[in-house]
Design a protein around this motif. Structure first.
Motif, PDB file in Angstrom:
ATOM      1  N   LEU A 249       2.352  -2.374  -5.858  1.00 58.14           N
ATOM      2  CA  LEU A 249       1.387  -1.371  -6.328  1.00 58.14           C
ATOM      3  C   LEU A 249       1.662   0.015  -5.735  1.00 58.14           C
ATOM      4  CD1 LEU A 249      -1.910  -3.458  -6.275  1.00 58.14           C
ATOM      5  CD2 LEU A 249      -0.823  -2.467  -8.300  1.00 58.14           C
ATOM      6  N   GLY A 250       2.679   0.101  -4.878  1.00 56.13           N
ATOM      7  CA  GLY A 250       3.077   1.400  -4.353  1.00 56.13           C
ATOM      8  C   GLY A 250       2.550   1.721  -2.978  1.00 56.13           C
ATOM      9  N   PHE A 251       2.085   0.705  -2.243  1.00 57.21           N
ATOM     10  CA  PHE A 251       1.606   0.861  -0.862  1.00 57.21           C
ATOM     11  C   PHE A 251       0.238   1.534  -0.751  1.00 57.21           C
ATOM     12  CE2 PHE A 251       6.172   0.437  -0.016  1.00 57.21           C
ATOM     13  CZ  PHE A 251       6.179  -0.414   1.082  1.00 57.21           C
ATOM     14  N   HIS A 252      -0.131   2.389  -1.688  1.00 55.01           N
ATOM     15  CA  HIS A 252      -1.284   3.271  -1.503  1.00 55.01           C
ATOM     16  C   HIS A 252      -2.590   2.687  -2.012  1.00 55.01           C
ATOM     17  CE1 HIS A 252       0.117   4.037  -5.625  1.00 55.01           C
ATOM     18  NE2 HIS A 252      -1.156   4.244  -5.884  1.00 55.01           N
ATOM     19  N   ASN A 253      -2.576   1.516  -2.647  1.00 54.76           N
ATOM     20  CA  ASN A 253      -3.790   0.979  -3.261  1.00 54.76           C
ATOM     21  C   ASN A 253      -4.681   0.338  -2.201  1.00 54.76           C
ATOM     22  OD1 ASN A 253      -5.567  -1.000  -4.744  1.00 54.76           O
ATOM     23  ND2 ASN A 253      -4.550  -0.062  -6.478  1.00 54.76           N
ATOM     24  N   VAL A 254      -5.719   1.063  -1.784  1.00 54.32           N
ATOM     25  CA  VAL A 254      -6.592   0.607  -0.700  1.00 54.32           C
ATOM     26  C   VAL A 254      -7.330  -0.670  -1.080  1.00 54.32           C
ATOM     27  CG1 VAL A 254      -8.557   1.238   0.756  1.00 54.32           C
ATOM     28  CG2 VAL A 254      -6.843   2.965   0.146  1.00 54.32           C
ATOM     29  N   THR A 255      -7.761  -0.773  -2.328  1.00 56.57           N
ATOM     30  CA  THR A 255      -8.483  -1.970  -2.758  1.00 56.57           C
ATOM     31  C   THR A 255      -7.642  -3.221  -2.551  1.00 56.57           C
ATOM     32  OG1 THR A 255      -9.713  -0.713  -4.425  1.00 56.57           O
ATOM     33  CG2 THR A 255      -9.633  -3.091  -4.702  1.00 56.57           C
ATOM     34  N   TRP A 256      -6.363  -3.145  -2.931  1.00 52.06           N
ATOM     35  CA  TRP A 256      -5.532  -4.345  -2.788  1.00 52.06           C
ATOM     36  C   TRP A 256      -5.243  -4.652  -1.322  1.00 52.06           C
ATOM     37  CZ3 TRP A 256      -5.141  -7.942  -6.226  1.00 52.06           C
ATOM     38  CH2 TRP A 256      -4.271  -9.019  -5.971  1.00 52.06           C
ATOM     39  N   TRP A 257      -5.149  -3.629  -0.486  1.00 50.60           N
ATOM     40  CA  TRP A 257      -4.975  -3.899   0.942  1.00 50.60           C
ATOM     41  C   TRP A 257      -6.210  -4.580   1.517  1.00 50.60           C
ATOM     42  CZ3 TRP A 257      -0.594  -4.468   3.114  1.00 50.60           C
ATOM     43  CH2 TRP A 257       0.511  -3.707   2.738  1.00 50.60           C
ATOM     44  N   CYS A 258      -7.374  -4.323   0.948  1.00 53.40           N
ATOM     45  CA  CYS A 258      -8.582  -5.053   1.356  1.00 53.40           C
ATOM     46  C   CYS A 258      -8.481  -6.518   0.939  1.00 53.40           C
ATOM     47  CB  CYS A 258      -9.826  -4.406   0.755  1.00 53.40           C
ATOM     48  SG  CYS A 258     -10.200  -2.761   1.417  1.00 53.40           S
ATOM     49  N   VAL A 259      -7.905  -6.772  -0.236  1.00 53.38           N
ATOM     50  CA  VAL A 259      -7.636  -8.151  -0.652  1.00 53.38           C
ATOM     51  C   VAL A 259      -6.679  -8.819   0.336  1.00 53.38           C
ATOM     52  CG1 VAL A 259      -6.672  -9.622  -2.468  1.00 53.38           C
ATOM     53  CG2 VAL A 259      -8.039  -7.624  -3.090  1.00 53.38           C
ATOM     54  N   VAL A 260      -5.637  -8.089   0.734  1.00 53.13           N
ATOM     55  CA  VAL A 260      -4.669  -8.628   1.701  1.00 53.13           C
ATOM     56  C   VAL A 260      -5.362  -8.980   3.023  1.00 53.13           C
ATOM     57  CG1 VAL A 260      -2.631  -8.082   3.099  1.00 53.13           C
ATOM     58  CG2 VAL A 260      -2.690  -7.455   0.676  1.00 53.13           C
ATOM     59  N   MET A 261      -6.286  -8.137   3.468  1.00 53.98           N
ATOM     60  CA  MET A 261      -7.017  -8.416   4.704  1.00 53.98           C
ATOM     61  C   MET A 261      -7.863  -9.672   4.569  1.00 53.98           C
ATOM     62  SD  MET A 261      -6.008  -6.262   6.877  1.00 53.98           S
ATOM     63  CE  MET A 261      -7.186  -6.568   8.177  1.00 53.98           C
ATOM     64  N   TYR A 262      -8.473  -9.853   3.394  1.00 55.14           N
ATOM     65  CA  TYR A 262      -9.223 -11.087   3.150  1.00 55.14           C
ATOM     66  C   TYR A 262      -8.301 -12.307   3.235  1.00 55.14           C
ATOM     67  CZ  TYR A 262     -10.874 -15.019   0.494  1.00 55.14           C
ATOM     68  OH  TYR A 262     -11.161 -16.302   0.113  1.00 55.14           O
ATOM     69  N   VAL A 263      -7.145 -12.231   2.574  1.00 56.45           N
ATOM     70  CA  VAL A 263      -6.194 -13.349   2.600  1.00 56.45           C
ATOM     71  C   VAL A 263      -5.722 -13.614   4.026  1.00 56.45           C
ATOM     72  CG1 VAL A 263      -3.928 -14.142   1.802  1.00 56.45           C
ATOM     73  CG2 VAL A 263      -5.470 -12.971   0.215  1.00 56.45           C
ATOM     74  N   LEU A 264      -5.473 -12.549   4.791  1.00 57.24           N
ATOM     75  CA  LEU A 264      -5.038 -12.693   6.180  1.00 57.24           C
ATOM     76  C   LEU A 264      -6.026 -13.521   6.991  1.00 57.24           C
ATOM     77  CD1 LEU A 264      -3.411 -11.973   8.760  1.00 57.24           C
ATOM     78  CD2 LEU A 264      -4.699  -9.821   8.836  1.00 57.24           C
ATOM     79  N   PHE A 265      -7.302 -13.142   6.970  1.00 56.61           N
ATOM     80  CA  PHE A 265      -8.282 -13.826   7.807  1.00 56.61           C
ATOM     81  C   PHE A 265      -8.647 -15.202   7.252  1.00 56.61           C
ATOM     82  CE2 PHE A 265      -9.426  -9.256   8.826  1.00 56.61           C
ATOM     83  CZ  PHE A 265      -8.718  -9.273  10.024  1.00 56.61           C
ATOM     84  N   ASN A 266      -8.676 -15.339   5.927  1.00 60.11           N
ATOM     85  CA  ASN A 266      -8.944 -16.636   5.313  1.00 60.11           C
ATOM     86  C   ASN A 266      -7.860 -17.653   5.669  1.00 60.11           C
ATOM     87  OD1 ASN A 266      -8.184 -18.448   2.807  1.00 60.11           O
ATOM     88  ND2 ASN A 266     -10.390 -18.121   2.678  1.00 60.11           N
ATOM     89  N   GLN A 267      -6.598 -17.254   5.500  1.00 55.75           N
ATOM     90  CA  GLN A 267      -5.497 -18.157   5.789  1.00 55.75           C
ATOM     91  C   GLN A 267      -5.338 -18.382   7.293  1.00 55.75           C
ATOM     92  OE1 GLN A 267      -3.339 -19.529   2.867  1.00 55.75           O
ATOM     93  NE2 GLN A 267      -5.466 -19.065   2.413  1.00 55.75           N
TER      94      GLN A 267
END
Length: 306
Positions: free
Chosen positions: A258-276
């Motif tokens: 997505l080009g590194f800059h998409n803050v919403t998707w980085w929030c998704v990544v943070m969710y996946v990080l803590f969930n996993q």
């Protein structure tokens, strides 16, 4: 950037971070309720939590129902992918409900519009769909599920998650997808890096799932046991749950695409990080408790780190 979506994913990430930090400590202190244990644990990690009340056992479903998550994900993301493809290449418009969501989130038809933004979202949605297809195939033909269970709330949450994550991708696309212009498909360096990382992480995740499945199969491929054993090989040499680590890398690869800059998707990544991470810590705890010779150098989730 839809701040509402970012806030929602951030709240989910914070909830799992709190569970990651607090649940192990509260359990050691003996103050974690049976219901809370049921809501954060599933499968083999439910073992050793003591006898659960009968009413809690009534709220359990087989862990093999994980397959339903990927059925829903494949169907839903197929629908979204077809809609976005038609809007991108055939001069159509996004579904009216997506346009309504855009307006609700403050992203109207006048929002800034770049061809790369369209193409990046389309590419990520395609990667998400391919990921769901592979995971569905692995659930059907590779994985060997035990008699483990999950809580019905976890099951419903999982179904909702796979609908929400695809919808989040589509909400990153401006309402006026074409706006009367020819779509310019420009492949950028971050698309190449993101897709390469996605393929690399997906291959390792598949290898690790095959290793887990082979623990329960004979050389001829026949299932001979549903018990748990210590896995070896590939990323299992470094961490207890490399398939969870690979899942995180797959979502990071989409953020790059997505080009590194998409803050919403980085929030998704943070969710996946803590969930996993929470799931990995509980699995790591299970292995250490049940196998006295379990390799001491293995981390739970991230090689050399955590």
């Amino acid at each position: 950037m839809p701040a509402v979506l970012a806030a929602a994913w951030s709240l989910l990430a914070a909830a799992f971070l709190a569970a990651l930090v607090l649940v192990p400590r509260l359990r050691r202190a003996g103050v974690v309720s049976g219901l809370l244990q049921d809501l954060v644990r599933y499968g083999k990690t439910k073992r050793g939590c003591g006898q659960r009340p009968g009413w809690l056992r009534l709220l359990q479903v087989p862990k093999r129902w994980f397959t339903h998550f990927y059925v829903v994900s494949v169907l839903w993301n197929s629908f979204l992918l077809i809609g976005l493809f038609q809007a991108e290449f055939l001069g159509g418009s996004l579904p009216s409900w997506i346009q309504h969501v855009h307006r609700s989130l403050g992203r109207d038809s006048q929002s800034e519009d770049t061809g790369n933004e369209h193409f990046s979202a389309l590419l990520v949605l395609l990667l998400l769909w391919l990921h769901s297809c592979r995971r569905l195939a692995e659930c059907l033909w590779t994985s060997v599920f035990s008699n483990g269970v999950i809580h019905i709330v976890q099951y419903c949450f999982g179904l909702g998650y796979y609908i929400a994550v695809g919808s989040t991708v589509l909400c990153q696309v401006p309402n006026n997808v074409r706006n009367g212009k020819e779509l310019s498909v420009q492949i950028c360096w971050y698309h190449v890096v993101g897709v390469t990382m996605y393929i690399w992480a997906s291959l390792h995740q598949h290898r690790c799932l095959v290793i887990l499945a082979h623990l329960r199969k004979s050389k001829s491929g026949k299932v001979i046991s549903l018990s748990h054993s210590v896995p070896f090989g590939d990323w299992f040499e470094r961490v207890s749950c490399p398939h969870y680590f690979a899942e995180l890398l797959i979502y990071v690869s989409m953020a790059i695409t997505l080009g590194f800059h998409n803050v919403t998707w980085w929030c998704v990544v943070m969710y996946v990080l803590f969930n996993q991470a929470l799931a990995a810590v509980l699995c790591h705890e299970f292995y250490q408790k049940n196998f006295s010779s379990y390799p001491k150098h293995r981390k739970a989730f991230i090689p050399f780190v955590f």
